[in-house]
Design an enzyme around this catalytic site. Structure first.
Site, PDB file in Angstrom:
ATOM      1  N   ASN A 211       0.854  -1.189   0.000  1.00  0.00           N
ATOM      2  CA  ASN A 211       0.000   0.000   0.000  1.00  0.00           C
ATOM      3  C   ASN A 211       0.889   1.237   0.000  1.00  0.00           C
ATOM      4  O   ASN A 211       2.112   1.141   0.048  1.00  0.00           O
ATOM      5  CB  ASN A 211      -0.970  -0.013   1.190  1.00  0.00           C
ATOM      6  CG  ASN A 211      -0.239  -0.009   2.514  1.00  0.00           C
ATOM      7  OD1 ASN A 211       0.451   0.945   2.852  1.00  0.00           O
ATOM      8  ND2 ASN A 211      -0.362  -1.095   3.275  1.00  0.00           N
ATOM      9  N   ALA A 275       1.424   1.834  11.599  1.00  0.00           N
ATOM     10  CA  ALA A 275       1.627   1.112  10.335  1.00  0.00           C
ATOM     11  C   ALA A 275       0.307   0.837   9.618  1.00  0.00           C
ATOM     12  O   ALA A 275      -0.722   0.605  10.256  1.00  0.00           O
ATOM     13  CB  ALA A 275       2.346  -0.208  10.605  1.00  0.00           C
ATOM     14  N   ASP A 279      -4.457  -6.123   5.431  1.00  0.00           N
ATOM     15  CA  ASP A 279      -5.495  -6.914   6.094  1.00  0.00           C
ATOM     16  C   ASP A 279      -5.397  -8.393   5.725  1.00  0.00           C
ATOM     17  O   ASP A 279      -5.799  -9.249   6.494  1.00  0.00           O
ATOM     18  CB  ASP A 279      -6.879  -6.373   5.721  1.00  0.00           C
ATOM     19  CG  ASP A 279      -7.116  -5.019   6.392  1.00  0.00           C
ATOM     20  OD1 ASP A 279      -6.730  -4.885   7.563  1.00  0.00           O
ATOM     21  OD2 ASP A 279      -7.651  -4.107   5.737  1.00  0.00           O
ATOM     22  N   PRO A 305      -3.364 -11.140  11.267  1.00  0.00           N
ATOM     23  CA  PRO A 305      -3.748 -10.766  12.640  1.00  0.00           C
ATOM     24  C   PRO A 305      -3.804  -9.252  12.752  1.00  0.00           C
ATOM     25  O   PRO A 305      -3.086  -8.544  12.041  1.00  0.00           O
ATOM     26  CB  PRO A 305      -2.597 -11.322  13.492  1.00  0.00           C
ATOM     27  CG  PRO A 305      -1.447 -11.459  12.550  1.00  0.00           C
ATOM     28  CD  PRO A 305      -2.033 -11.741  11.200  1.00  0.00           C
ATOM     29  N   ILE A 307      -2.646  -6.378  14.720  1.00  0.00           N
ATOM     30  CA  ILE A 307      -1.568  -6.206  15.714  1.00  0.00           C
ATOM     31  C   ILE A 307      -2.030  -5.284  16.841  1.00  0.00           C
ATOM     32  O   ILE A 307      -1.802  -5.540  18.023  1.00  0.00           O
ATOM     33  CB  ILE A 307      -0.302  -5.659  15.025  1.00  0.00           C
ATOM     34  CG1 ILE A 307       0.108  -6.608  13.885  1.00  0.00           C
ATOM     35  CG2 ILE A 307       0.841  -5.505  16.019  1.00  0.00           C
ATOM     36  CD1 ILE A 307       1.149  -6.040  12.938  1.00  0.00           C
ATOM     37  N   PHE A 324      -4.175   4.230  14.869  1.00  0.00           N
ATOM     38  CA  PHE A 324      -4.501   5.206  13.825  1.00  0.00           C
ATOM     39  C   PHE A 324      -5.655   4.653  13.007  1.00  0.00           C
ATOM     40  O   PHE A 324      -5.827   3.437  12.925  1.00  0.00           O
ATOM     41  CB  PHE A 324      -3.289   5.476  12.926  1.00  0.00           C
ATOM     42  CG  PHE A 324      -2.430   6.604  13.428  1.00  0.00           C
ATOM     43  CD1 PHE A 324      -1.770   6.496  14.642  1.00  0.00           C
ATOM     44  CD2 PHE A 324      -2.303   7.778  12.707  1.00  0.00           C
ATOM     45  CE1 PHE A 324      -0.993   7.536  15.129  1.00  0.00           C
ATOM     46  CE2 PHE A 324      -1.532   8.828  13.173  1.00  0.00           C
ATOM     47  CZ  PHE A 324      -0.871   8.718  14.391  1.00  0.00           C
ATOM     48  N   LYS A 342     -10.773  -2.601  19.140  1.00  0.00           N
ATOM     49  CA  LYS A 342      -9.362  -2.965  19.243  1.00  0.00           C
ATOM     50  C   LYS A 342      -8.793  -2.726  20.639  1.00  0.00           C
ATOM     51  O   LYS A 342      -7.590  -2.864  20.858  1.00  0.00           O
ATOM     52  CB  LYS A 342      -8.554  -2.191  18.206  1.00  0.00           C
ATOM     53  CG  LYS A 342      -9.034  -2.475  16.769  1.00  0.00           C
ATOM     54  CD  LYS A 342      -8.119  -1.863  15.750  1.00  0.00           C
ATOM     55  CE  LYS A 342      -8.687  -2.051  14.353  1.00  0.00           C
ATOM     56  NZ  LYS A 342      -7.668  -2.337  13.365  1.00  0.00           N
TER      57      LYS A 342
HETATM   58  O1  C5P Z   1      -8.889  -1.496  10.937  1.00  0.00           O
HETATM   59  P1  C5P Z   1      -7.866  -0.520  10.427  1.00  0.00           P
HETATM   60  O2  C5P Z   1      -6.845  -1.161   9.532  1.00  0.00           O
HETATM   61  O3  C5P Z   1      -8.427   0.713   9.844  1.00  0.00           O
HETATM   62  O4  C5P Z   1      -7.124  -0.056  11.759  1.00  0.00           O
HETATM   63  C1  C5P Z   1      -6.045   0.797  11.724  1.00  0.00           C
HETATM   64  C2  C5P Z   1      -5.247   0.660  12.982  1.00  0.00           C
HETATM   65  O5  C5P Z   1      -5.048  -0.705  13.305  1.00  0.00           O
HETATM   66  C3  C5P Z   1      -3.867   1.248  12.841  1.00  0.00           C
HETATM   67  O6  C5P Z   1      -3.442   1.682  14.121  1.00  0.00           O
HETATM   68  C4  C5P Z   1      -3.054   0.055  12.367  1.00  0.00           C
HETATM   69  O7  C5P Z   1      -1.681   0.196  12.681  1.00  0.00           O
HETATM   70  C5  C5P Z   1      -3.694  -1.069  13.142  1.00  0.00           C
HETATM   71  N1  C5P Z   1      -3.684  -2.375  12.471  1.00  0.00           N
HETATM   72  C6  C5P Z   1      -2.909  -3.386  12.969  1.00  0.00           C
HETATM   73  N2  C5P Z   1      -2.913  -4.618  12.388  1.00  0.00           N
HETATM   74  C7  C5P Z   1      -3.718  -4.875  11.321  1.00  0.00           C
HETATM   75  C8  C5P Z   1      -4.511  -3.845  10.800  1.00  0.00           C
HETATM   76  C9  C5P Z   1      -4.478  -2.611  11.408  1.00  0.00           C
HETATM   77  O8  C5P Z   1      -2.175  -3.158  13.932  1.00  0.00           O
HETATM   78  N3  C5P Z   1      -3.711  -6.068  10.787  1.00  0.00           N
END
Ligand code: C5P
Length: 399
Positions: A211, A275, A279, A305, A307, A324, A342
């Site tokens: 991305n 980051a 997904d 997963p 994170i 974020f 989350k």
């Molecule tokens: O659900 P979304 O991707 O919009 O959520 C964004 C937030 O979740 C950011 O803080 C991003 O770093 C974190 N995130 C994560 N692991 C993922 C997807 C998003 O830590 N697999």
């Protein structure tokens, strides 16, 4: 910021590089900000700037040699190294960094660095290949491990005609780094874990899904948290950004690697997950996929997963978990839902519908348990500074 240097004594070691002339501008700016500058010029430094111009600007005698008996009578080198509130090496050449890392004492500059217990800030400037050479990388790691602050050089065209990192940072940036050395360290003793950049999920050995995340926001936050005194572990996806001074960087490629690096970095007091994690990952082929008559290969996707959610629910959950959220509509509603789902304390929400990725500017809202605050359109650096200050406030008064 310049107020922080008012009344301070700065021992300025000028090394022998083409950037030495910028040290003259630094002396002038330090003087304007109310600092006393004690200049030291290496033998090679004197090939680029004259002792006379340096002493004229500093209003102080320039010291160049270990063997200046008059100086030894007036103020020996041991005393000199301790007379200052801060030692600044500018420019810090590859040679000076190597000698300091090795603990050599073969000229006045190296001896001062070895004899001192005063904080040291190095401002490197050198040819890009010298900066990237594994010997310099080793020396840099040693110096930082020894507690010396080393700025990252700027990227760009160099006097030698090459292009890349190695240019002396601009004087205002050096002034800010000097001021930060005198600033309070409200996050001293805290460990902050920051993720930044995209992840790359391989399709085969040569292709990936990625991305547009540039990593700028996460790197700026890591910089500000370190400046506030936190020990920072920065888990970075594939980005082309220099490592912020004083930050421990762990480079990863995929979401699974990022998750493992975050888990290994615990315990932490603060987690700021910036980051843009993919997904989904692909069931990657072990060989390069070939274009043939059977048409495009199907991509089998598996969910990665989360994170942030993993840390929010972790047995070793950091005391403050910040996520974020990049949205293209219903910003606050989506960010608030994410905060709960989350188990994050705060979500920094931004609208990415008008090209935030890769830009130096953004427009964020801070979503907490008590509501949303609009921080307005700002540079990413300012968001980082404000977030770090907010985090420091959160911890102030807490043991
Ligand atoms: O659900 P979304 O991707 O919009 O959520 C964004 C937030 O979740 C950011 O803080 C991003 O770093 C974190 N995130 C994560 N692991 C993922 C997807 C998003 O830590 N697999």
């Amino acid at each position: 910021m310049p107020g922080a240097v008012n009344g301070k004594t700065i021992l300025l070691i000028v090394g022998g590089g083409i950037a030495a002339f910028k040290a003259l501008e630094l002396v002038r700016e330090l003087g304007r900000a109310g600092a006393r500058v004690l200049p030291v010029l290496t033998e090679n430094g004197a090939r680029f700037v004259t002792p006379l111009s340096l002493s004229a600007l500093a209003g102080e005698k320039v010291r160049t040699s270990l063997w200046d008996l008059e100086d030894e009578a007036a103020m020996g080198h041991i005393q000199l190294s301790r007379a200052a509130d801060l030692i600044v090496v500018c420019p810090a050449t590859a040679d000076l960094m190597a000698r300091a890392a090795a603990g050599q004492a073969n000229d006045l500059a190296a001896t001062l660095l070895l004899a001192t217990d005063t904080p040291v800030l190095m401002v490197p400037a050198m040819n890009v290949r010298m900066w990237q050479h594994s010997a310099t990388r080793r020396n840099l790691a040693t110096l930082r491990a020894d507690g010396i602050a080393v700025m990252e050089p700027d990227d760009g065209a160099m006097a030698c005609g090459e292009f890349g990192p190695g240019r002396l940072p601009e004087v205002p940036a050096i002034m800010a780094a000097i001021a930060a050395q005198f600033g309070e360290k409200p996050l001293a003793g805290r460990h902050a874990l920051v993720t930044a950049g995209p992840t790359h999920e391989p399709i085969d050995p040569v292709r990936f899904i990625g991305n547009h995340s540039s990593g700028k926001q996460g790197f700026a936050i890591a910089t500000e948290l370190a400046a506030a005194g936190a020990r920072v572990t920065l888990v970075a996806g594939p980005v082309h950004l220099p490592t912020p001074a004083g930050v421990t960087r762990i480079d990863v490629m995929t979401a699974l690697q990022m998750q493992a690096a975050c888990a290994a970095a615990l315990p932490a007091d603060i987690a700021v997950m910036v980051a843009a994690v993919a997904d989904w990952r692909v069931d990657a082929a072990g060989h390069k996929l070939k274009k043939d008559s059977s048409g495009p290969p199907p991509l089998m996707l598996t969910e990665n997963p989360d994170i942030l959610a993993g840390l929010g629910h972790h047995a070793q959950r950091p005391a403050l978990v910040v996520g974020f959220a990049a949205e293209t509509g219903d910003l606050i509603a989506h960010a608030s839902a994410k905060r709960l789902k989350k188990a994050a304390d705060w979500i920094v929400a931004n609208d990415v519908s008008d090209g935030v990725f890769g830009s130096d500017h953004t427009h964020v809202q801070l979503v907490t348990a008590t509501g949303a605050e609009d921080w307005g359109p700002t540079p990413k650096q300012a968001v980082a500074a404000r977030l770090a200050a907010r985090i420091a406030d959160h911890f102030s008064g807490q043991p």
